[in-house]
Design a protein around this motif. Sequence first.
Motif, PDB file in Angstrom:
ATOM      1  N   ALA A 132     -20.997 -30.023 -35.451  1.00  0.00           N
ATOM      2  CA  ALA A 132     -20.358 -28.760 -35.046  1.00  0.00           C
ATOM      3  C   ALA A 132     -19.213 -29.023 -34.073  1.00  0.00           C
ATOM      4  O   ALA A 132     -18.144 -28.411 -34.152  1.00  0.00           O
ATOM      5  CB  ALA A 132     -21.395 -27.837 -34.420  1.00  0.00           C
ATOM      6  N   ARG A 133     -19.414 -29.984 -33.145  1.00  0.00           N
ATOM      7  CA  ARG A 133     -18.330 -30.318 -32.197  1.00  0.00           C
ATOM      8  C   ARG A 133     -17.136 -30.907 -32.941  1.00  0.00           C
ATOM      9  O   ARG A 133     -15.983 -30.597 -32.651  1.00  0.00           O
ATOM     10  CB  ARG A 133     -18.845 -31.310 -31.156  1.00  0.00           C
ATOM     11  N   SER A 134     -17.441 -31.802 -33.911  1.00  0.00           N
ATOM     12  CA  SER A 134     -16.346 -32.401 -34.680  1.00  0.00           C
ATOM     13  C   SER A 134     -15.538 -31.331 -35.398  1.00  0.00           C
ATOM     14  O   SER A 134     -14.310 -31.378 -35.426  1.00  0.00           O
ATOM     15  CB  SER A 134     -16.920 -33.396 -35.686  1.00  0.00           C
ATOM     16  N   THR A 135     -16.244 -30.351 -35.980  1.00  0.00           N
ATOM     17  CA  THR A 135     -15.538 -29.260 -36.682  1.00  0.00           C
ATOM     18  C   THR A 135     -14.651 -28.478 -35.729  1.00  0.00           C
ATOM     19  O   THR A 135     -13.502 -28.160 -36.031  1.00  0.00           O
ATOM     20  CB  THR A 135     -16.568 -28.333 -37.343  1.00  0.00           C
ATOM     21  N   ARG A 136     -15.176 -28.163 -34.526  1.00  0.00           N
ATOM     22  CA  ARG A 136     -14.368 -27.406 -33.562  1.00  0.00           C
ATOM     23  C   ARG A 136     -13.177 -28.226 -33.065  1.00  0.00           C
ATOM     24  O   ARG A 136     -12.097 -27.685 -32.821  1.00  0.00           O
ATOM     25  CB  ARG A 136     -15.244 -26.956 -32.387  1.00  0.00           C
ATOM     26  N   LEU A 137     -13.358 -29.547 -32.925  1.00  0.00           N
ATOM     27  CA  LEU A 137     -12.227 -30.390 -32.554  1.00  0.00           C
ATOM     28  C   LEU A 137     -11.162 -30.385 -33.645  1.00  0.00           C
ATOM     29  O   LEU A 137      -9.953 -30.381 -33.368  1.00  0.00           O
ATOM     30  CB  LEU A 137     -12.703 -31.818 -32.282  1.00  0.00           C
ATOM     31  N   GLN A 138     -11.612 -30.393 -34.934  1.00  0.00           N
ATOM     32  CA  GLN A 138     -10.641 -30.319 -36.036  1.00  0.00           C
ATOM     33  C   GLN A 138      -9.876 -29.005 -35.997  1.00  0.00           C
ATOM     34  O   GLN A 138      -8.659 -28.968 -36.230  1.00  0.00           O
ATOM     35  CB  GLN A 138     -11.376 -30.471 -37.372  1.00  0.00           C
ATOM     36  N   HIS A 139     -10.598 -27.911 -35.719  1.00  0.00           N
ATOM     37  CA  HIS A 139      -9.921 -26.611 -35.611  1.00  0.00           C
ATOM     38  C   HIS A 139      -8.861 -26.652 -34.514  1.00  0.00           C
ATOM     39  O   HIS A 139      -7.724 -26.192 -34.691  1.00  0.00           O
ATOM     40  CB  HIS A 139     -10.944 -25.518 -35.307  1.00  0.00           C
ATOM     41  N   ALA A 140      -9.257 -27.195 -33.342  1.00  0.00           N
ATOM     42  CA  ALA A 140      -8.316 -27.267 -32.224  1.00  0.00           C
ATOM     43  C   ALA A 140      -7.142 -28.182 -32.556  1.00  0.00           C
ATOM     44  O   ALA A 140      -5.984 -27.887 -32.227  1.00  0.00           O
ATOM     45  CB  ALA A 140      -9.034 -27.769 -30.974  1.00  0.00           C
ATOM     46  N   LEU A 141      -7.424 -29.318 -33.229  1.00  0.00           N
ATOM     47  CA  LEU A 141      -6.343 -30.241 -33.614  1.00  0.00           C
ATOM     48  C   LEU A 141      -5.360 -29.541 -34.554  1.00  0.00           C
ATOM     49  O   LEU A 141      -4.144 -29.654 -34.386  1.00  0.00           O
ATOM     50  CB  LEU A 141      -6.963 -31.474 -34.285  1.00  0.00           C
ATOM     51  N   ALA A 142      -5.915 -28.817 -35.553  1.00  0.00           N
ATOM     52  CA  ALA A 142      -5.035 -28.112 -36.494  1.00  0.00           C
ATOM     53  C   ALA A 142      -4.187 -27.074 -35.777  1.00  0.00           C
ATOM     54  O   ALA A 142      -3.000 -26.916 -36.068  1.00  0.00           O
ATOM     55  CB  ALA A 142      -5.869 -27.451 -37.594  1.00  0.00           C
ATOM     56  N   ALA A 143      -4.806 -26.370 -34.801  1.00  0.00           N
ATOM     57  CA  ALA A 143      -4.046 -25.366 -34.062  1.00  0.00           C
ATOM     58  C   ALA A 143      -2.944 -26.021 -33.225  1.00  0.00           C
ATOM     59  O   ALA A 143      -1.797 -25.547 -33.186  1.00  0.00           O
ATOM     60  CB  ALA A 143      -4.984 -24.565 -33.166  1.00  0.00           C
ATOM     61  N   GLY A 144      -3.284 -27.138 -32.543  1.00  0.00           N
ATOM     62  CA  GLY A 144      -2.272 -27.833 -31.743  1.00  0.00           C
ATOM     63  C   GLY A 144      -1.160 -28.386 -32.614  1.00  0.00           C
ATOM     64  O   GLY A 144       0.016 -28.341 -32.245  1.00  0.00           O
ATOM     65  N   PHE A 145      -1.530 -28.928 -33.792  1.00  0.00           N
ATOM     66  CA  PHE A 145      -0.542 -29.453 -34.729  1.00  0.00           C
ATOM     67  C   PHE A 145       0.403 -28.339 -35.180  1.00  0.00           C
ATOM     68  O   PHE A 145       1.633 -28.499 -35.183  1.00  0.00           O
ATOM     69  CB  PHE A 145      -1.276 -30.054 -35.937  1.00  0.00           C
ATOM     70  N   ALA A 146      -0.199 -27.181 -35.550  1.00  0.00           N
ATOM     71  CA  ALA A 146       0.622 -26.073 -36.043  1.00  0.00           C
ATOM     72  C   ALA A 146       1.559 -25.554 -34.950  1.00  0.00           C
ATOM     73  O   ALA A 146       2.740 -25.278 -35.202  1.00  0.00           O
ATOM     74  CB  ALA A 146      -0.283 -24.955 -36.558  1.00  0.00           C
ATOM     75  N   ASP A 147       1.023 -25.427 -33.712  1.00  0.00           N
ATOM     76  CA  ASP A 147       1.866 -24.922 -32.623  1.00  0.00           C
ATOM     77  C   ASP A 147       3.021 -25.881 -32.326  1.00  0.00           C
ATOM     78  O   ASP A 147       4.174 -25.461 -32.157  1.00  0.00           O
ATOM     79  CB  ASP A 147       1.021 -24.725 -31.357  1.00  0.00           C
ATOM     80  N   ALA A 148       2.717 -27.178 -32.271  1.00  0.00           N
ATOM     81  CA  ALA A 148       3.771 -28.151 -31.966  1.00  0.00           C
ATOM     82  C   ALA A 148       4.811 -28.206 -33.091  1.00  0.00           C
ATOM     83  O   ALA A 148       6.017 -28.313 -32.838  1.00  0.00           O
ATOM     84  CB  ALA A 148       3.150 -29.537 -31.753  1.00  0.00           C
ATOM     85  N   LEU A 149       4.326 -28.146 -34.342  1.00  0.00           N
ATOM     86  CA  LEU A 149       5.261 -28.175 -35.472  1.00  0.00           C
ATOM     87  C   LEU A 149       6.146 -26.931 -35.462  1.00  0.00           C
ATOM     88  O   LEU A 149       7.341 -26.999 -35.764  1.00  0.00           O
ATOM     89  CB  LEU A 149       4.468 -28.254 -36.777  1.00  0.00           C
ATOM     90  N   ARG A 150       5.541 -25.811 -35.082  1.00  0.00           N
ATOM     91  CA  ARG A 150       6.329 -24.573 -35.016  1.00  0.00           C
ATOM     92  C   ARG A 150       7.394 -24.675 -33.926  1.00  0.00           C
ATOM     93  O   ARG A 150       8.542 -24.259 -34.125  1.00  0.00           O
ATOM     94  CB  ARG A 150       5.395 -23.391 -34.752  1.00  0.00           C
ATOM     95  N   GLU A 151       7.017 -25.223 -32.779  1.00  0.00           N
ATOM     96  CA  GLU A 151       7.992 -25.370 -31.697  1.00  0.00           C
ATOM     97  C   GLU A 151       9.104 -26.349 -32.091  1.00  0.00           C
ATOM     98  O   GLU A 151      10.277 -26.127 -31.791  1.00  0.00           O
ATOM     99  CB  GLU A 151       7.301 -25.859 -30.419  1.00  0.00           C
ATOM    100  N   ARG A 152       8.727 -27.405 -32.799  1.00  0.00           N
ATOM    101  CA  ARG A 152       9.739 -28.364 -33.245  1.00  0.00           C
ATOM    102  C   ARG A 152      10.692 -27.692 -34.230  1.00  0.00           C
ATOM    103  O   ARG A 152      11.918 -27.869 -34.150  1.00  0.00           O
ATOM    104  CB  ARG A 152       9.029 -29.555 -33.912  1.00  0.00           C
ATOM    105  N   THR A 153      10.093 -26.910 -35.150  1.00  0.00           N
ATOM    106  CA  THR A 153      10.930 -26.208 -36.130  1.00  0.00           C
ATOM    107  C   THR A 153      11.839 -25.200 -35.446  1.00  0.00           C
ATOM    108  O   THR A 153      13.003 -25.040 -35.810  1.00  0.00           O
ATOM    109  CB  THR A 153      10.030 -25.508 -37.157  1.00  0.00           C
ATOM    110  N   LEU A 154      11.276 -24.510 -34.430  1.00  0.00           N
ATOM    111  CA  LEU A 154      12.093 -23.538 -33.697  1.00  0.00           C
ATOM    112  C   LEU A 154      13.279 -24.227 -33.026  1.00  0.00           C
ATOM    113  O   LEU A 154      14.407 -23.702 -33.034  1.00  0.00           O
ATOM    114  CB  LEU A 154      11.242 -22.824 -32.641  1.00  0.00           C
ATOM    115  N   ALA A 155      13.024 -25.423 -32.495  1.00  0.00           N
ATOM    116  CA  ALA A 155      14.119 -26.154 -31.858  1.00  0.00           C
ATOM    117  C   ALA A 155      15.197 -26.506 -32.889  1.00  0.00           C
ATOM    118  O   ALA A 155      16.405 -26.392 -32.614  1.00  0.00           O
ATOM    119  CB  ALA A 155      13.583 -27.422 -31.191  1.00  0.00           C
TER     120      ALA A 155
END
Length: 740
Positions: free
Chosen positions: A130-153
């Motif tokens: 369950a912890r691994s799954t939640r870490l994957q969720h958080a990783l995906a969210a961090g990846f998406a946010d960073a990619l969005r910020e990079r794209t915005l730049a």
Amino acid sequence: MTGTSNGRTLHGTAEPFPYPLPYATDDSAVQDERLRRFAALWSRAVHPAASTPLTRSEFERYLVPLAARLRDALHAQPFDPAPGTEVGAALVRGHCTDPGTLPLILGAVDAYLVLYCPPDGAVPTDECRARSTRLQHALAAGFADALRERTLAEQEAISRAALAARAETEQALHTSEERFRAVFEGAAIGVGIADVDGHITDVNDALSRMFGSLDRPVAGRNVGELVHPDDAPEVWGLYAELVRGDRDHYRVQKPYYRGDGSVLWTDLTVSLLRDAAGRPQYQLALMEDITERRELHERLRHQATHDDLTGLPNRTLFFERLDRTLEPGGALASDSHFGLCYLDIDGFKAVNDSLGHAVGDQLLVAVADRLRGCATGPDELVARLGGDEFVALTTGPTAQSDVTALARRMLTALADPVHLDGRDLSVRASIGIVDGRAGEADAAEVLRSADITMYRAKAAGGNRYELADADSDARAIARHDLTNCLPGALENGEFFIEYQPLVRLADGTVRGAEALVRWLHPVHGVLGPDQFIPLAESTGLIVPLGRWVLEEAARQARAWRNDGRCRVPLRVNVNLSPSQLRYPALVAETIAVLDNAGLDPSALCLEVTENALIGADEEQLRPLRQLADLGVDIALDDFGTGYSNLSYLRRLPVSTLKLDRSFTRGMQCTPADPVDLKIVEGIVSLAHTLDLSVTVEGVETGTQADHLRILGCETAQGWYYARPGPPERLHTLSLADAAS
């Protein structure tokens, strides 16, 4: 993703598992080696699809500290998935910017993080996953946010380049046009230009590829034609403000239809281009295709808000819906209603205990399938809170009547047995119903009321529903508050004992007293035993409380013997609860109390209710026999209220029958009820045949006392003689009819 130690593969690749499984060890060098192996596997899965300039070995070294962050988060107590967000952002900084790399990243983490970086035995395997799954969720969210910020730049850089190119056109049109075209055509994201009337004048190849094959090219259309049913409500309002010149840009997530009818989700930024006089002239649209990212988000969202076992909405999604429903001015109009059903399966624990948890899970799935079909309208939701608890929510003007109809449908759906593993299992359920208006209560209050009401349905026999009642809720909450106060009350000395005289009918003398415990509550005042003894029974506090009562009563009995006023030794009666009878140290503690008080065992009588001894076997009766052998009297309290066979009395180690007051009410006046006289006469005759004495409770008149004396009863107690009071008033008898 499944596999074994010599055949595991990553999703999307046929490459076999390359390393032997690590053995558990606390050696830090071994832990570091396992971490490096995990980073190597991670690099092997991701590097071929990444756009990073790093070599594979360099990329592997880049991943080692990120793997360490995930490992430390997996082991942390308490658990916090936030480091997964930071790792996702770090991967984007490492040029893993192709959206296709995210499933590979998550696949490697899911396959190898727990395997190569397992926590110690303090964290169960299911919790690790369950912890691994939640870490994957958080990783995906961090990846998406960073990619969005990079794209915005990138978008901002393109926008600035476009604006600069347009501004320089007046000075060097040819140079500016070349620069703009280079940016426009070479951009990885879609770029389109339209005038303020919405006519699309130009689009680049990236944007055309996003839309695919259309019956009409995007260029030449009007922006207003690109409407989608899932457009956010504010999208077209923002567009109108921009073309009027009231705002310079806006950014939204917007869907479009592709040429094949599928949905294209974009991160859309629209900027206004003005002429030299500042008037709106063109609009510049920058589009990033976020379809895959959104689909991944939706899959993760579904996993986070739905029950793994049954597929029903889970507690998280249900409370989101309930909070929106109850919020004033929210999903419901102020005059609209909601209705909630709280369902619990009757006897589900017995299924798990007798047939196993696997069968219990199958039963829950079958119940969930039936309940799912009970939600027949768009305003109805069925969810599983956990265990064998389910909830259903309905909203709308008719919710008050709809919710009872929904509860009836749920009970009807469960009426037929469930066929599992060759056996038919009957399913019964209890339902608590709450209905009301938006803004009257919050989610916690509504669920508490529904839970209390559900337990009322269980207490009424189960397989039924009950409607919430404010008075019943208040009583349940008060009982809960008293239960919480009980331990502190004993420690703080809030209990005290009153004594009611036991009078010998033959001569009217006091022969003893019954010790009756009271609770001097700091808020509610004096509480009788009927208000707190059942709570003490349910919490286990009855054992230390009963020990305290026995100690106090024994000291008081010794004090009466020492004061010299009693012509005959007085006996004190103390009640024993069923829980105390099952307490292993009952005999030893009773002997210790008598020894400490210097009291002869014959001065103590322990009262046990008839219901507590119904069906008791010899093992259960052994403590009472041991006490009786020591000289302690045993009285059978409330005799006549149970259902035991009278011949059963011969087996019991009792010396006294305490006759329940219900048999003697007909003797309070003259003439006495002849039926009551015959019944009591028969009981007294039976008791004397068995060499038992008879004590009568609840004597309230002199006429009643005379009848009982004539019938041969030995002792009596009741308000005719005295109400329970302090020990110093034991010999003060009122001898007045209670009704006078």
